[in-house]
Design a protein around this motif. Structure first.
Motif, short mmCIF file in Angstrom:
data_model
loop_
_atom_site.label_atom_id
_atom_site.label_comp_id
_atom_site.label_asym_id
_atom_site.label_seq_id
_atom_site.Cartn_x
_atom_site.Cartn_y
_atom_site.Cartn_z
N ASN A 56 0.85 -1.20 0.00
CA ASN A 56 0.00 0.00 0.00
C ASN A 56 0.88 1.24 0.00
N THR A 57 0.50 2.22 -0.82
CA THR A 57 1.33 3.41 -0.99
C THR A 57 0.62 4.66 -0.51
N ASN A 58 1.45 5.64 -0.16
CA ASN A 58 0.94 6.93 0.29
C ASN A 58 1.89 7.99 -0.24
N THR A 64 1.97 13.77 -5.91
CA THR A 64 0.95 12.84 -6.39
C THR A 64 0.82 12.97 -7.91
#
Length: 114
Positions: A56-58, A64
């Motif tokens: 999972n990425t943030n 972005t």
């Protein structure tokens, strides 16, 4: 001894692309929450991106849609692919890893300039 070493920084023109890498030593790379911070001249550290053990990425708001983060656990390597680079992306990029303890690399410098 656990260490994380970044590489791949350099000078790139605005609009260009660059990939920086972080290689970890020691066992258990796949268990680490990993990510990238950066520090621009005269500014505070800023989260760029992170990736969990499960993938999972943030991302920080300013990158972005331009940057991507990935990991290759078989190679103990974390990557940050940076596209459409802007002068404001100029910074020292630091790899970090966290699993009960936190570790930081020494940083790799990225300069975006024409």
């Amino acid at each position: 001894q656990v260490q994380f070493v970044e590489s791949g920084g350099g000078v790139v023109q605005p609009g260009g692309s660059l990939t920086v890498s972080c290689v970890g030593s020691g066992p258990g790379f796949d268990k680490y929450l990993m990510g990238w911070y950066r520090q621009a001249p005269g500014k505070q550290y800023e989260l760029v991106a992170s990736i969990s053990p499960g993938g999972n990425t943030n991302f920080g708001g300013s990158v972005t849609d331009r940057f991507s983060i990935s990991r290759d656990n078989a190679k103990n390597t974390l990557y940050l692919q940076m596209n459409d680079l802007k002068p404001e992306d100029t910074a020292v990029y630091y790899c970090y890893a966290s699993y009960f303890k936190s570790y930081w690399g020494q940083g790799t410098r990225v300069t975006v300039s024409s």
